[in-house]
Design an enzyme around this catalytic site. Structure first.
Site, PDB file in Angstrom:
ATOM      1  N   LYS A  43       0.848  -1.188   0.000  1.00 26.61           N
ATOM      2  CA  LYS A  43       0.000   0.000   0.000  1.00 26.61           C
ATOM      3  C   LYS A  43       0.880   1.232   0.000  1.00 26.61           C
ATOM      4  O   LYS A  43       1.648   1.466   0.939  1.00 26.61           O
ATOM      5  CB  LYS A  43      -0.926   0.018   1.206  1.00 26.61           C
ATOM      6  CG  LYS A  43      -1.834   1.250   1.227  1.00 26.61           C
ATOM      7  CD  LYS A  43      -3.148   0.986   1.923  1.00 26.61           C
ATOM      8  CE  LYS A  43      -4.167   2.051   1.597  1.00 26.61           C
ATOM      9  NZ  LYS A  43      -5.495   1.744   2.112  1.00 26.61           N
ATOM     10  N   ASP A 137     -12.575   1.216   9.630  1.00 30.01           N
ATOM     11  CA  ASP A 137     -13.187   1.260   8.295  1.00 30.01           C
ATOM     12  C   ASP A 137     -13.531  -0.146   7.815  1.00 30.01           C
ATOM     13  O   ASP A 137     -13.250  -0.511   6.678  1.00 30.01           O
ATOM     14  CB  ASP A 137     -12.246   1.956   7.313  1.00 30.01           C
ATOM     15  CG  ASP A 137     -12.955   2.394   6.028  1.00 30.01           C
ATOM     16  OD1 ASP A 137     -14.197   2.507   6.055  1.00 30.01           O
ATOM     17  OD2 ASP A 137     -12.273   2.618   5.011  1.00 30.01           O
TER      18      ASP A 137
END
Length: 487
Positions: A43, A137
């Site tokens: 990422k 999230d």
């Protein structure tokens, strides 16, 4: 895992970057290959986040904590470099299908498939929360299905982003329809916000839509604020638990361990991953439940206290050992935080100083030793003056306290964080479950108490050097002989 061939055109540190996997509010995800040709997910954080120094510091702390999460239901963090021009985080690569794609392609889950998903996600939250992390999230796009078994991805980073308040005007960290009302209201979210996300995600899996519907951001947020989810179509055995987990008040939601208990009561125990997916798991035997991070911090301080107490008995050997330990811990911390040393196993963490940071840690040790030496000298001088005024000078007591202060300042003095930080990592990696931590704690406490008692009752031993007073006496005799010869 089987090595995979790939292009060598782009890199993030030692990782080759291949195709894009996805993109989110914090950056892009690429499939990558490590130095052994094994697949990983890399990422890459957005440039606007990378320019914020506070974000980098917070992300470094988050990554340290995220590395502690070990569960077959979580894509564990394997590596990170927060000092790179574009910071990145490396996780286990999951060969599966996102939950949202699966539901849209094949329809909602039911029966055993739904139980498997709900129970697996609850197990993932137990592991995440047990390491002191809040996902913040949890949503269908952050859940991968591997042979029907869920694996949670992309956890922890949102905490660092939210803490630095780097969201754009009108934007929050989270996904409408899956984030708890406490986030909307600006409160500091805790583990209960993930329980809320669990319920919203499981609802989507069961009926193919969010419990608060779709539409404009304002309308979705208004429905969340109302606290009235739409669970029409959810199986009766699951409905009460989802409603409890979607409570507007975080304090009234069940905990992740409670979710696991309820899910096991609702159906068979969570099945293990199928054999075809075994190769994606680096450690299937790692426990999901771990002690709190505070436990390891306490053990680190007890260890440092024991080392300092040992220096009261063996000033020379103890002091030399503390300096060596300070160098080792600083080198390891530098390697982990700044030099892209992967920490997949306890062995790699123990050997982290061999991977980088040695020159830098040596340079940092010089002022640290000087700083500790000045502090110890100040303490020793103060004790000497006080005892001189009282007429009871005891060189043994002065030596002990001077050595103790020197050792403590090397490892845990004011603004000295690297040794403690690396020691917490080591303890966390070597004692990975509650039983192992309890055994390590008892051993460390026994050694520390023994060192403290010995330091209190025994005189200091300067072996292999002679006692300082003998050295000083010999130097004084030599000086007198030299003056006599010159005269």
């Amino acid at each position: 895992m089987t090595p995979v061939e790939g292009s060598d055109t782009e890199r993030a540190g030692p990782y080759r970057l291949l195709e894009f996997i996805g993109e989110g509010g914090m950056g892009v995800v690429r499939r990558g290959l490590d130095h052994r040709g094994h697949e990983v997910a890399v990422k890459l954080l957005k440039p606007e986040l990378a320019v914020n120094a506070d974000f980098r510091r917070r992300l470094a702390r988050e990554v340290d904590t995220m590395r502690r999460v070990r569960s077959p239901y979580v894509a564990e963090v394997l590596d990170a470099d927060v000092s790179a021009e574009r910071p990145y985080v490396v996780t286990r690569f999951i060969k599966g299908s996102p939950l949202d794609d699966t539901v849209r392609a094949s329809g909602p889950l039911s029966g055993e498939a739904l139980r498997r998903l709900a129970a697996g996600l609850a197990e993932a939250l137990v592991a995440i929360h047990g390491a002191g992390v809040v996902h913040r999230d949890l949503k269908p796009t952050n859940v991968m299905l591997v042979g029907g078994v869920p694996v949670v991805i992309d956890f922890g980073i949102a905490h660092a982003v939210d803490a630095t308040r780097l969201t754009r005007l009108g934007q929050v960290v989270g996904t409408p329809g899956y984030m708890g009302p406490e986030i909307i209201e600006g409160a500091t979210p805790g583990p209960a916000v993930d329980v809320y996300g669990w319920a919203a995600t499981v609802t989507f899996a069961a009926i193919g839509r969010s419990p608060f519907g779709t539409g404009s951001l304002e309308s979705v947020l208004a429905r969340i604020a109302s606290g009235r989810p739409d669970l029409d179509g959810v199986p009766p055995w699951l409905d009460p638990l989802l409603r409890a987990a979607l409570e507007r008040d975080p304090a009234r939601r069940p905990s992740a361990p409670r979710l696991v208990e309820r899910m096991r009561g609702a159906g068979p125990e969570v099945p293990v991953l199928p054999a075809a997916a075994e190769e994606t798991l680096p450690d299937r035997t790692a426990p999901a439940r771990r002690p709190s991070l505070r436990v390891y911090k306490v053990l680190a301080y007890v260890s440092i206290g024991g080392a300092a107490a040992a220096c009261a008995v063996l000033p020379f050997l103890g002091g030399a050992g503390v300096v060596a330990a300070g160098w080792y811990l600083r080198a390891g911390d530098s390697a982990v935080r700044n030099r892209r040393v992967p920490v997949r196993t306890a062995g790699e963490l123990v050997l982290a100083p061999t991977g980088g940071g040695r020159i830098r840690s040596t340079a940092m040790l010089v002022p640290a030793v000087t700083y500790a030496g000045l502090a110890a000298t100040a303490v020793g001088t103060s004790l000497f003056v006080r005892e001189k005024l009282e007429g009871t000078v005891a060189s043994g007591g002065i030596t002990k306290w001077t050595a103790v202060v020197f050792a403590y300042m090397i490892l845990a003095g004011p603004r000295v964080m690297a040794p403690r930080r690396q020691l917490v990592r080591l303890l966390s990696a070597l004692a990975r479950d509650r039983r192992a931590t309890a055994r390590a704690g008892l051993l460390i406490a026994a050694l520390a108490v023994g060192a403290a008692v010995a330091g209190w009752v025994l005189p200091p031993y300067w072996w292999p050097l002679p006692p300082p007073d003998r050295v000083l006496g010999r130097l004084a005799d030599l000086a007198e002989d030299l003056i006599r010869d010159l005269g």
